[in-house]
Write an enzyme that holds these catalytic residues in place. Structure first.
Site, PDB file in Angstrom:
ATOM      1  CE  LYS A  22      -1.723   1.580   4.065  1.00 54.70           C
ATOM      2  NZ  LYS A  22      -1.432   2.974   4.394  1.00 54.70           N
ATOM      3  CG  ASN A  23       2.253   2.741   3.580  1.00 55.50           C
ATOM      4  OD1 ASN A  23       1.089   3.028   3.316  1.00 55.50           O
ATOM      5  ND2 ASN A  23       2.692   2.570   4.818  1.00 55.50           N
ATOM      6  CB  CYS A 124      -5.111  10.663  11.370  1.00 58.09           C
ATOM      7  SG  CYS A 124      -3.450  10.030  11.513  1.00 58.09           S
ATOM      8  NE  ARG A 129       0.389  10.578   9.845  1.00 59.43           N
ATOM      9  CZ  ARG A 129       0.060   9.590   9.026  1.00 59.43           C
ATOM     10  NH1 ARG A 129      -1.125   9.042   9.125  1.00 59.43           N
ATOM     11  NH2 ARG A 129       0.906   9.157   8.127  1.00 59.43           N
ATOM     12  CG  ASP A 324       3.346   1.744   9.322  1.00 57.67           C
ATOM     13  OD1 ASP A 324       2.902   2.606  10.100  1.00 57.67           O
ATOM     14  OD2 ASP A 324       3.634   1.994   8.135  1.00 57.67           O
ATOM     15  NE  ARG A 416      -7.118   4.304   5.698  1.00 61.00           N
ATOM     16  CZ  ARG A 416      -6.193   4.851   6.473  1.00 61.00           C
ATOM     17  NH1 ARG A 416      -6.400   4.982   7.755  1.00 61.00           N
ATOM     18  NH2 ARG A 416      -5.059   5.283   5.968  1.00 61.00           N
TER      19      ARG A 416
HETATM   20  N1  EPU Z   1       6.661  14.762  10.373  1.00 62.92           N
HETATM   21  C1  EPU Z   1       6.891  16.085  10.627  1.00 62.92           C
HETATM   22  N2  EPU Z   1       6.723  16.975   9.600  1.00 62.92           N
HETATM   23  C2  EPU Z   1       6.380  16.596   8.354  1.00 62.92           C
HETATM   24  C3  EPU Z   1       6.149  15.237   8.092  1.00 62.92           C
HETATM   25  C4  EPU Z   1       6.310  14.337   9.132  1.00 62.92           C
HETATM   26  O1  EPU Z   1       7.214  16.464  11.752  1.00 62.92           O
HETATM   27  O2  EPU Z   1       6.263  17.444   7.471  1.00 62.92           O
HETATM   28  C5  EPU Z   1       6.800  13.783  11.451  1.00 62.92           C
HETATM   29  C6  EPU Z   1       5.537  12.955  11.682  1.00 62.92           C
HETATM   30  O3  EPU Z   1       4.624  13.621  12.516  1.00 62.92           O
HETATM   31  C7  EPU Z   1       6.106  11.702  12.289  1.00 62.92           C
HETATM   32  C8  EPU Z   1       7.431  11.530  11.535  1.00 62.92           C
HETATM   33  O4  EPU Z   1       7.756  12.824  11.034  1.00 62.92           O
HETATM   34  O5  EPU Z   1       6.392  11.918  13.652  1.00 62.92           O
HETATM   35  C9  EPU Z   1       7.391  10.541  10.402  1.00 62.92           C
HETATM   36  O6  EPU Z   1       6.256  10.785   9.560  1.00 62.92           O
HETATM   37  P1  EPU Z   1       6.291  10.514   7.998  1.00 62.92           P
HETATM   38  O7  EPU Z   1       6.123  11.796   7.273  1.00 62.92           O
HETATM   39  O8  EPU Z   1       7.474   9.678   7.664  1.00 62.92           O
HETATM   40  O9  EPU Z   1       4.954   9.675   7.793  1.00 62.92           O
HETATM   41  P2  EPU Z   1       4.130   9.632   6.434  1.00 62.92           P
HETATM   42  O10 EPU Z   1       5.077   9.711   5.311  1.00 62.92           O
HETATM   43  O11 EPU Z   1       3.001  10.593   6.500  1.00 62.92           O
HETATM   44  C10 EPU Z   1       4.256   7.059   6.053  1.00 62.92           C
HETATM   45  C11 EPU Z   1       3.309   5.908   6.005  1.00 62.92           C
HETATM   46  C12 EPU Z   1       2.781   5.602   7.405  1.00 62.92           C
HETATM   47  C13 EPU Z   1       3.976   5.292   8.293  1.00 62.92           C
HETATM   48  C14 EPU Z   1       4.968   6.450   8.274  1.00 62.92           C
HETATM   49  C15 EPU Z   1       6.237   6.198   9.066  1.00 62.92           C
HETATM   50  C16 EPU Z   1       2.297   6.083   3.810  1.00 62.92           C
HETATM   51  C17 EPU Z   1       1.089   6.308   3.007  1.00 62.92           C
HETATM   52  N3  EPU Z   1       2.178   6.231   5.122  1.00 62.92           N
HETATM   53  O12 EPU Z   1       3.510   8.173   6.524  1.00 62.92           O
HETATM   54  O13 EPU Z   1       1.965   4.455   7.277  1.00 62.92           O
HETATM   55  O14 EPU Z   1       3.549   5.056   9.615  1.00 62.92           O
HETATM   56  O15 EPU Z   1       5.342   6.737   6.914  1.00 62.92           O
HETATM   57  O16 EPU Z   1       6.889   5.094   8.586  1.00 62.92           O
HETATM   58  O17 EPU Z   1       3.333   5.730   3.290  1.00 62.92           O
HETATM   59  C18 EPU Z   1       0.206   2.990   7.824  1.00 62.92           C
HETATM   60  O18 EPU Z   1       0.435   2.369   6.786  1.00 62.92           O
HETATM   61  O19 EPU Z   1      -0.576   2.540   8.722  1.00 62.92           O
HETATM   62  C19 EPU Z   1       0.834   4.294   8.047  1.00 62.92           C
HETATM   63  C20 EPU Z   1       0.363   5.179   8.925  1.00 62.92           C
END
Ligand code: EPU
Length: 439
Positions: A22-23, A124, A129, A324, A416
């Protein structure tokens, strides 16, 4: 709303093929916005989040059709995407609020169409986030970005981004989708972009593979420094989505919690070293069944007895233990012989499962981002509420091992990210059914 009814206590046995990730698939599906040529993705999983992404891309002028099937295709759908109408650049709140990953259209839209308007995602169940790092990265490429009526309004001056050196680190490490956004945008920027503190997750490597096949010039994906030499145009390509490391980790934990014996086919073992390390420490056997296969997608046998040892685990950016898979491992540790310590360093609030597992007889003590799990002899079935995707997976696992009946309400969270979870578990011998009654 659908729910799962689980009669616990059945040992899981048999084989299961890991689906496409998915990711990985979500940012891959946004990549065709970078070109007007057709991009074909194979092994796209049938998930609610993927359906949402298709809906969003259709609104953004992308034509989406089924690709002709081939015998060598991985499980999942073959999908061809072509950005046919490049005048539409608004990702509306209606869709973004159902799926935060919608943010990954921002970089590609901006780079190719010169402007983008993407509704600002909210928080969320797993925490606040923010997207500040995405915006910082795109600003460093020359974009002007403002917030207007809840929308992120981004423009590339003169329609073109320009390369620069960008630092993507934040208080919780790097950002996966932020790195995907900046990496995708940089492919069409003028000059060279260096992304420092880039996310090293395997899904970023998969995205870089597709972008490279489309004609991008990228070095270092999978390491904390990615260099991108901008090109004028990208073309079409074909790409198979990598197998889902979190789905694989979830079924590993499911096999373990039932004292089972499960063969996972197409398992991305290379991407799961931290998970395997913790499972070994707990006393679960995880072994390659066919050493001749590539460790990106190979047969892996998971076997467990009834003696589970307690461990410490801390979630970290890749290659550390993935956030995850934290809830699923915690469910397993509830039945270990002693005290385990689980610390969440990516999403410090990601503990929605703690209260629900306690309702099933688990002994958990949370302080801040750490949970002490005191192993108990057995869990007891109970009605529980699914919250976020992975917390819900943890509850299903607990239900498989519990005495009596567990009812997991609101399984739309699971839909999802897990394709036909109840059917796949039932095939392995679990007593699990989906019912349509309201919660
Ligand atoms: N963060 C910031 N600022 C930003 C972006 C992120 O402070 O602009 C923080 C977040 O709050 C968090 C950390 O950085 O504390 C990491 O977040 P990241 O941006 O890496 O998460 P994401 O890219 O939004 C993806 C996966 C998540 C997974 C995370 C971490 C997808 C669609 N989602 O989210 O997957 O938990 O990376 O590995 O790829 C799931 O599949 O259940 C899921 C939530």
């Amino acid at each position: 709303m659908d729910r799962f009814v689980i009669e616990g206590g059945r040992r899981l046995e048999g084989r299961l093929t890991v689906n496409g990730s998915k990711n990985a698939a979500l940012p891959l599906m946004a990549a065709p916005l970078l070109t007007d040529r057709a991009v074909t993705l194979r092994g796209v999983p049938g998930l609610a989040d993927i359906a949402n992404m298709r809906r969003l891309l259709a609104e953004l002028g992308v034509e989406i059709g089924a690709a002709a099937e081939r015998p060598t295709d991985p499980p999942g759908a073959g999908v061809t995407l072509r950005s046919a109408d490049e005048t539409r650049s608004h990702a509306r709140y209606d869709i973004v609020r159902t799926m935060r990953a919608s943010i990954c259209v921002l970089g590609p839209l901006l780079a190719r169409r010169g402007s983008a308007k993407v509704s600002m995602p909210g928080g969320c169940a797993i925490g606040q986030r923010p997207v500040d790092l995405h915006l910082r990265g795109l600003r460093a490429l020359g974009a002007t970005i403002e917030l207007d009526g809840g929308d992120i309004v981004a423009e590339a001056p003169g329609g073109k981004l320009r390369g620069d050196t960008i630092f993507m680190g934040g208080p919780f490490g790097s950002t996966v989708l932020g790195t995907a956004n900046v990496l995708s945008a940089a492919t069409l920027a003028e000059g060279t972009t260096v992304i420092e503190a880039a996310a090293c997750e395997p899904e970023i490597v998969d995205l870089a593979k597709l972008l490279t096949a489309m004609g991008a010039r990228i070095e270092g994906a999978g390491s904390p420094r990615i260099t991108v030499h901008g090109v004028d145009e990208l073309g079409g390509a074909e790409h198979a989505v990598m197998p889902d490391r979190i789905e694989a980790a979830t079924y590993m934990c499911a096999a373990a919690i039932t004292g089972g014996d499960v063969l996972l086919e197409r398992c991305p073992l290379d991407a799961l070293l931290a998970v395997v390390d913790r499972l070994h420490a707990i006393g679960v056997k995880v072994e390659r069944a066919r050493p001749d296969q590539d460790a990106i997608a190979c047969d892996v046998r998971v076997t467990a007895g009834h003696e589970l040892r307690p461990v410490e685990v801390t979630t970290q950016p890749h290659p550390g233990f993935p956030t995850d898979a934290q809830a699923q491992l915690m469910a397993l540790l509830c039945l270990a012989d002693g005290n385990s310590v689980v610390t969440e360093k990516i999403f410090p609030e990601r503990f929605m499962h703690v209260a629900e597992l306690s309702r099933m007889g688990a002994s958990l003590f949370r302080q801040g981002a750490t949970v002490v799990v005191s192993g108990v002899r057995g869990l007891t079935g109970a009605p529980v509420m699914a919250s976020d995707l992975r917390a819900s997976a943890g509850l299903v696992l607990a239900g498989l091992a519990a005495r009596g009946t567990t009812i997991v309400n609101r399984v739309y969270h699971l839909d999802r990210g897990y394709e036909q979870m109840e059917e796949r578990l039932a095939k392995l011998g679990a007593a699990i059914e989906r019912t349509g009654e309201s919660d």
